[in-house]
Scaffold this motif. Structure first.
Motif, PDB file in Angstrom:
ATOM      1  N   SER A 112       0.861  -1.183   0.000  1.00  0.00           N
ATOM      2  CA  SER A 112       0.000   0.000   0.000  1.00  0.00           C
ATOM      3  C   SER A 112       0.896   1.232   0.000  1.00  0.00           C
ATOM      4  N   LEU A 113       0.300   2.384  -0.305  1.00  0.00           N
ATOM      5  CA  LEU A 113       1.069   3.630  -0.231  1.00  0.00           C
ATOM      6  C   LEU A 113       1.555   3.848   1.201  1.00  0.00           C
ATOM      7  N   HIS A 114       0.708   3.452   2.149  1.00  0.00           N
ATOM      8  CA  HIS A 114       1.101   3.613   3.556  1.00  0.00           C
ATOM      9  C   HIS A 114       2.363   2.791   3.855  1.00  0.00           C
ATOM     10  N   GLN A 115       2.387   1.566   3.369  1.00  0.00           N
ATOM     11  CA  GLN A 115       3.591   0.742   3.618  1.00  0.00           C
ATOM     12  C   GLN A 115       4.811   1.312   2.872  1.00  0.00           C
ATOM     13  N   HIS A 131       3.810  -4.970  -4.412  1.00  0.00           N
ATOM     14  CA  HIS A 131       2.660  -5.841  -4.684  1.00  0.00           C
ATOM     15  C   HIS A 131       1.529  -4.996  -5.260  1.00  0.00           C
ATOM     16  N   VAL A 132       1.194  -5.236  -6.523  1.00  0.00           N
ATOM     17  CA  VAL A 132       0.025  -4.555  -7.100  1.00  0.00           C
ATOM     18  C   VAL A 132      -1.133  -5.547  -7.133  1.00  0.00           C
ATOM     19  N   ASP A 133      -2.261  -5.079  -6.665  1.00  0.00           N
ATOM     20  CA  ASP A 133      -3.455  -5.937  -6.637  1.00  0.00           C
ATOM     21  C   ASP A 133      -4.082  -5.933  -8.031  1.00  0.00           C
ATOM     22  N   THR A 134      -4.309  -7.122  -8.588  1.00  0.00           N
ATOM     23  CA  THR A 134      -4.896  -7.195  -9.931  1.00  0.00           C
ATOM     24  C   THR A 134      -6.271  -7.860  -9.897  1.00  0.00           C
ATOM     25  N   GLY A 135      -6.893  -7.916  -8.704  1.00  0.00           N
ATOM     26  CA  GLY A 135      -8.242  -8.464  -8.664  1.00  0.00           C
ATOM     27  C   GLY A 135      -8.555  -9.296  -7.436  1.00  0.00           C
ATOM     28  N   MET A 136      -7.542  -9.557  -6.621  1.00  0.00           N
ATOM     29  CA  MET A 136      -7.764 -10.349  -5.413  1.00  0.00           C
ATOM     30  C   MET A 136      -8.483  -9.526  -4.335  1.00  0.00           C
ATOM     31  N   ASN A 137      -8.180  -8.213  -4.336  1.00  0.00           N
ATOM     32  CA  ASN A 137      -8.759  -7.319  -3.323  1.00  0.00           C
ATOM     33  C   ASN A 137      -8.492  -7.780  -1.901  1.00  0.00           C
ATOM     34  N   ARG A 138      -7.229  -8.066  -1.662  1.00  0.00           N
ATOM     35  CA  ARG A 138      -6.831  -8.534  -0.342  1.00  0.00           C
ATOM     36  C   ARG A 138      -5.623  -7.704   0.097  1.00  0.00           C
ATOM     37  N   LEU A 139      -4.471  -7.976  -0.477  1.00  0.00           N
ATOM     38  CA  LEU A 139      -3.284  -7.154  -0.231  1.00  0.00           C
ATOM     39  C   LEU A 139      -2.807  -6.579  -1.571  1.00  0.00           C
ATOM     40  N   GLY A 140      -2.007  -5.530  -1.492  1.00  0.00           N
ATOM     41  CA  GLY A 140      -1.445  -4.950  -2.705  1.00  0.00           C
ATOM     42  C   GLY A 140      -2.070  -3.602  -3.015  1.00  0.00           C
ATOM     43  N   LEU A 141      -1.356  -2.802  -3.825  1.00  0.00           N
ATOM     44  CA  LEU A 141      -1.892  -1.497  -4.228  1.00  0.00           C
ATOM     45  C   LEU A 141      -3.058  -1.717  -5.179  1.00  0.00           C
ATOM     46  N   PRO A 143      -6.203  -0.292  -7.748  1.00  0.00           N
ATOM     47  CA  PRO A 143      -6.080   0.596  -8.919  1.00  0.00           C
ATOM     48  C   PRO A 143      -5.885   2.065  -8.547  1.00  0.00           C
ATOM     49  N   ASP A 144      -6.602   2.541  -7.535  1.00  0.00           N
ATOM     50  CA  ASP A 144      -6.481   3.967  -7.183  1.00  0.00           C
ATOM     51  C   ASP A 144      -5.096   4.282  -6.640  1.00  0.00           C
ATOM     52  N   GLU A 145      -4.623   3.417  -5.757  1.00  0.00           N
ATOM     53  CA  GLU A 145      -3.294   3.659  -5.171  1.00  0.00           C
ATOM     54  C   GLU A 145      -2.206   3.528  -6.235  1.00  0.00           C
ATOM     55  N   ALA A 146      -2.370   2.589  -7.144  1.00  0.00           N
ATOM     56  CA  ALA A 146      -1.371   2.429  -8.209  1.00  0.00           C
ATOM     57  C   ALA A 146      -1.342   3.682  -9.081  1.00  0.00           C
ATOM     58  N   GLU A 147      -2.522   4.228  -9.409  1.00  0.00           N
ATOM     59  CA  GLU A 147      -2.575   5.465 -10.209  1.00  0.00           C
ATOM     60  C   GLU A 147      -1.836   6.587  -9.481  1.00  0.00           C
ATOM     61  N   PHE A 186      -1.642  -7.359 -14.696  1.00  0.00           N
ATOM     62  CA  PHE A 186      -0.282  -7.437 -14.141  1.00  0.00           C
ATOM     63  C   PHE A 186       0.737  -6.942 -15.165  1.00  0.00           C
ATOM     64  N   GLU A 187       0.571  -7.377 -16.411  1.00  0.00           N
ATOM     65  CA  GLU A 187       1.523  -6.945 -17.448  1.00  0.00           C
ATOM     66  C   GLU A 187       1.470  -5.428 -17.625  1.00  0.00           C
ATOM     67  N   ALA A 188       0.251  -4.887 -17.578  1.00  0.00           N
ATOM     68  CA  ALA A 188       0.106  -3.430 -17.744  1.00  0.00           C
ATOM     69  C   ALA A 188       0.780  -2.694 -16.578  1.00  0.00           C
ATOM     70  N   ALA A 189       0.576  -3.196 -15.355  1.00  0.00           N
ATOM     71  CA  ALA A 189       1.169  -2.536 -14.184  1.00  0.00           C
ATOM     72  C   ALA A 189       2.691  -2.629 -14.232  1.00  0.00           C
ATOM     73  N   ARG A 190       3.194  -3.770 -14.669  1.00  0.00           N
ATOM     74  CA  ARG A 190       4.657  -3.926 -14.744  1.00  0.00           C
ATOM     75  C   ARG A 190       5.245  -2.916 -15.731  1.00  0.00           C
ATOM     76  N   THR A 191       4.598  -2.792 -16.892  1.00  0.00           N
ATOM     77  CA  THR A 191       5.096  -1.866 -17.915  1.00  0.00           C
ATOM     78  C   THR A 191       5.134  -0.443 -17.359  1.00  0.00           C
ATOM     79  N   ARG A 192       4.072  -0.041 -16.674  1.00  0.00           N
ATOM     80  CA  ARG A 192       4.026   1.328 -16.155  1.00  0.00           C
ATOM     81  C   ARG A 192       5.055   1.529 -15.038  1.00  0.00           C
ATOM     82  N   LEU A 193       5.229   0.517 -14.220  1.00  0.00           N
ATOM     83  CA  LEU A 193       6.225   0.647 -13.145  1.00  0.00           C
ATOM     84  C   LEU A 193       7.631   0.766 -13.732  1.00  0.00           C
ATOM     85  N   GLN A 194       7.907  -0.077 -14.723  1.00  0.00           N
ATOM     86  CA  GLN A 194       9.264  -0.076 -15.279  1.00  0.00           C
ATOM     87  C   GLN A 194       9.587   1.248 -15.969  1.00  0.00           C
TER      88      GLN A 194
END
Ligand code: PLP
Length: 377
Positions: A112-115, A131-141, A143-147, A186-194
């Motif tokens: 999370s952004l907090h972490q 950790h980016v959340d791609t649909g589990m909605n448990r742990l990970g950033l 969509p809003d936090e990733a943006e 996941f692929e989209a998030a990886r591309t944007r992170l990189q």
């Protein structure tokens, strides 16, 4: 005791045999299935109840270099066993645990952004996983936090990201549409992170994810369950070797007849003359109480190759089985009874109890006398 074995576990009770060679073999099988990726190992929850130290040593010897635990405390315990491994703490850091990460050289999954802020504030040089959340909605950033992160890359200033990860929600159903949806996200998030950080490793697959095929393997896979013999693809032949057996002894044998009952609640009525054996293990040893008679299904134990039904309720320390059909010489005090093993896998026992093999493994009781075969115990 120094190795963490509870003082109550000795050879007077039921035995849990853990086959470390089978765990090493399962590691090798996963490597074959994911030839382009590194194979890490999830050893959280005391290596799924099988014993952190012997399992971790066995896996390191099999070639594993990256280990996953849930908490910083688990990571600290693992660090004393494996001085050089990468130890990823999946639940991530908080204000209290940052010091443990620093002292034990642990790698956080930042969820999370907090972490991220907490980790940055800790000023630790160890590269982190994101950790980016791609649909589990448990742990990970989410969509809003990733943006927010992609729009404010300074939030990562001073934080080295070595790896981006996500976790699959439905990998055990190969045809489930969530799998492809999560893969794309996941692929989209990886591309944007990189674009912000430069090249980072990627990790998506747990045990069932490995079996979804190479598209899901990326740089590093994270199996746990399959290493311990659980079926990675429910409903299909299990390619993994079984790693655990539990044996308990018959303590007493008695004859019963109508109108008697057996066990707590007088729940089981005797239908005719029968011989009942009382076995020295129960739910305190991890044998699920719900396995006894769920929706009319009868659970079985195995005695010298004979399949025998459970009879009455599972109690804390005792199970009663119907040995009427067994030769008298077999159903005697001292005779070993297989409760988990080749004839009753953790997966099948879990299904009988309305749960999953994962829960069966992680609930094996402290009182079991643990015996390790092979490996590097
Ligand atoms: C983030 C993450 N990765 C990997 C694993 C290992 O999963 P499995 O035991 O299904 O292989 C887990 C376990 O729940 C997990 O939470």
């Amino acid at each position: 005791m120094a190795d963490g074995t509870p003082a109550t576990a000795d050879a007077t009770g039921a035995r849990l045999i853990v086959d470390l060679d089978a765990i090493a073999e399962n590691y090798r099988i996963i490597r074959e299935r994911a030839p382009g990726a590194q194979v890490g190992a999830s050893v959280k929850a005391d290596a799924y109840g099988l014993g952190l130290a012997p399992v971790a040593r066995t896996l390191v010897q099999a070639g594993c270099r990256t280990f996953f635990v849930a908490t910083a405390g688990e990571g600290r315990a693992l660090r004393t066993i494996l001085p050089d491994a990468e130890i990823v703490v999946l639940n991530g850091p908080d204000a209290e645990s940052v010091a443990i990460f620093r002292e034990a050289g642990l790698t956080p999954a930042l969820n999370s952004l907090h972490q991220i802020d907490t980790w940055r504030g800790g000023g630790i040089a160890t590269p982190a996983w994101l950790h980016v959340d791609t649909g589990m909605n448990r742990l990970g950033l989410g969509p809003d936090e990733a943006e927010t992160l992609f729009a404010e890359p300074d939030r990562l200033r001073g934080v080295g990201i070595s790896t981006v990860m996500s976790h699959l929600a439905c990998a055990d159903e190969s045809g489930h549409p969530m799998n492809l949806a999560q893969l794309g996200a996941f692929e989209a998030a990886r591309t944007r992170l990189q674009a912000l950080t430069g090249p980072v490793r990627a990790s998506l697959a747990n045990s069932p994810g490995v079996f979804l095929g190479p598209d899901y393997h990326f740089d590093l896979v994270r199996p746990g369950a399959a290493l311990y013999g659980l079926e990675p693809q429910p409903g299909q032949p299990n390619p993994m070797r079984q790693t655990v057996e539990i044996y308990a002894k018959i303590l007493q044998v008695r004859s019963v007849d109508t109108p008697m009952t057996v066990g707590y609640g007088a729940a089981h009525k005797v239908a005719g003359p029968a011989r009942i054996a009382t076995v020295g293990a129960g739910y305190a040893d991890g044998y699920p109480r719900a396995a006894a008679r769920r929706t009319g299904e009868v659970m079985h134990a195995h005695v010298a190759g004979h399949k025998v039904p459970l009879f009455g309720r599972v109690s804390m320390d005792l199970i009663t089985i119907d040995v009427s059909e067994l030769p008298e010489a077999v159903a005697v005090p001292g005779q070993e009874v297989e409760l988990v093993g080749p004839n009753a896998t953790p997966d099948s026992l879990g299904a009988s109890a309305g749960t999953i093999g994962y829960e069966v493994l992680t609930r094996f009781g402290n009182r079991l006398h643990r015996i390790y075969r092979g490996g590097s115990a």
